[in-house]
Motif scaffolding. Structure first.
Motif, short mmCIF file in Angstrom:
data_model
loop_
_atom_site.label_atom_id
_atom_site.label_comp_id
_atom_site.label_asym_id
_atom_site.label_seq_id
_atom_site.Cartn_x
_atom_site.Cartn_y
_atom_site.Cartn_z
N LEU A 1 -30.70 -10.37 17.89
CA LEU A 1 -29.87 -9.47 17.09
C LEU A 1 -30.48 -8.07 17.02
CD1 LEU A 1 -27.43 -8.97 15.24
CD2 LEU A 1 -28.85 -9.72 13.33
N LEU A 2 -31.79 -8.01 16.81
CA LEU A 2 -32.46 -6.71 16.72
C LEU A 2 -32.40 -5.95 18.04
CD1 LEU A 2 -35.53 -7.57 14.48
CD2 LEU A 2 -33.46 -6.33 13.84
N ASN A 3 -32.55 -6.67 19.16
CA ASN A 3 -32.44 -6.03 20.47
C ASN A 3 -31.04 -5.46 20.71
OD1 ASN A 3 -35.07 -6.29 21.39
ND2 ASN A 3 -34.70 -8.33 22.24
N ILE A 4 -30.03 -6.22 20.33
CA ILE A 4 -28.66 -5.74 20.49
C ILE A 4 -28.43 -4.51 19.62
CG2 ILE A 4 -26.24 -6.32 20.04
CD1 ILE A 4 -26.97 -9.21 20.90
N GLN A 5 -28.89 -4.58 18.36
CA GLN A 5 -28.73 -3.44 17.46
C GLN A 5 -29.48 -2.21 17.99
OE1 GLN A 5 -26.76 -2.97 15.02
NE2 GLN A 5 -25.99 -5.05 14.78
N LYS A 6 -30.67 -2.44 18.52
CA LYS A 6 -31.46 -1.33 19.08
C LYS A 6 -30.72 -0.68 20.24
CE LYS A 6 -35.79 -0.34 21.47
NZ LYS A 6 -35.16 0.22 22.66
N ASN A 7 -30.13 -1.47 21.12
CA ASN A 7 -29.38 -0.94 22.25
C ASN A 7 -28.17 -0.13 21.77
OD1 ASN A 7 -31.16 -2.11 24.03
ND2 ASN A 7 -29.89 -3.93 24.36
N ILE A 8 -27.50 -0.63 20.76
CA ILE A 8 -26.35 0.08 20.21
C ILE A 8 -26.78 1.41 19.61
CG2 ILE A 8 -24.59 0.03 18.38
CD1 ILE A 8 -24.39 -3.01 18.88
N LEU A 9 -27.86 1.39 18.83
CA LEU A 9 -28.34 2.63 18.20
C LEU A 9 -28.84 3.64 19.25
CD1 LEU A 9 -30.18 1.24 15.06
CD2 LEU A 9 -28.05 2.53 15.12
N ASP A 10 -29.48 3.15 20.30
CA ASP A 10 -29.92 4.04 21.37
C ASP A 10 -28.72 4.72 22.03
OD1 ASP A 10 -32.57 3.47 20.97
OD2 ASP A 10 -32.70 1.99 22.60
N ALA A 11 -27.68 3.95 22.30
CA ALA A 11 -26.48 4.51 22.93
C ALA A 11 -25.82 5.53 22.01
CB ALA A 11 -25.50 3.39 23.29
N GLN A 12 -25.76 5.23 20.71
CA GLN A 12 -25.17 6.17 19.76
C GLN A 12 -25.99 7.45 19.69
OE1 GLN A 12 -25.04 3.90 16.16
NE2 GLN A 12 -23.02 3.06 16.59
N GLY A 13 -27.30 7.31 19.67
CA GLY A 13 -28.17 8.49 19.61
C GLY A 13 -28.00 9.37 20.82
N LYS A 14 -27.91 8.76 22.00
CA LYS A 14 -27.71 9.54 23.22
C LYS A 14 -26.38 10.27 23.19
CE LYS A 14 -30.56 6.57 26.12
NZ LYS A 14 -30.54 5.54 27.16
N PHE A 15 -25.36 9.60 22.69
CA PHE A 15 -24.04 10.22 22.62
C PHE A 15 -24.03 11.39 21.64
CE2 PHE A 15 -19.82 10.51 20.64
CZ PHE A 15 -19.08 10.86 21.75
N ILE A 16 -24.59 11.18 20.46
CA ILE A 16 -24.61 12.23 19.45
C ILE A 16 -25.46 13.41 19.90
CG2 ILE A 16 -25.38 12.77 17.10
CD1 ILE A 16 -24.38 9.98 16.30
N ALA A 17 -26.57 13.12 20.56
CA ALA A 17 -27.43 14.20 21.05
C ALA A 17 -26.72 15.02 22.13
CB ALA A 17 -28.73 13.63 21.60
N TYR A 18 -25.79 14.41 22.82
CA TYR A 18 -25.06 15.08 23.88
C TYR A 18 -24.06 16.10 23.35
CZ TYR A 18 -22.00 15.70 27.92
OH TYR A 18 -21.26 16.24 28.93
#
Length: 147
Positions: A87-104
């Motif tokens: 669960l933590l790995n999945i959440q981490k992947n989701i948060l990483d993707a969100q961070g990349k998108f927002i930073a863009y």
């Protein structure tokens, strides 16, 4: 001066869940109470944002989580179980993707504040324009009946 109107009444007003007499009273109140008009506008904007959420795609991780939870909670637990690390790995992947998108997105915070301010201004201008159009239509109808 703070308005003492029940905010739930505005919610019911948007849901069309109030009596006709209450609606008339609330319409008259909204004509004079700036605070309630502002709150009603914010509720409308929130509803529009929530309607847009219905069109979002569900990420594939959700089905994975769903399957693993079903396996864990089911009567027959297979050898592969769902643990907190998954669960933590999945959440981490989701948060990483969100961070990349927002930073863009350049100037996101500034854009959001400008959009909110312009939406409030646009709604009041739209109201004024609509009321002017209605008055003009009434005048035209009166002029046509006199001819």
């Amino acid at each position: 001066m703070a308005c003492k109107l029940d905010p739930d009444l505005l919610q019911d007003y948007l849901d069309s869940a109030i009596e006709p007499l209450e609606k008339l009273v609330l319409d008259e109140h909204l004509k004079v109470c700036r605070e309630c008009r502002k709150m009603l506008t914010e509720l409308k904007l929130l509803f529009w944002e929530l309607e847009d959420l219905d069109q979002l795609e569900i990420p594939p991780e959700v089905s994975l989580i769903h399957e693993k939870v079903e396996k864990t909670l089911g009567q027959k637990v297979e050898s592969e179980t769902f643990n907190m690390g998954d669960l933590l790995n999945i959440q981490k992947n989701i948060l990483d993707a969100q961070g990349k998108f927002i930073a863009y997105i350049p100037g996101l915070k500034t854009s959001v504040s400008y959009l909110r301010k312009s939406a409030v201004k646009a709604s009041s201008r739209l109201y004024r324009n609509c009321s002017s159009l209605v008055k003009a239509r009434v005048k035209m109808a009166v002029m046509r009946t006199r001819s």
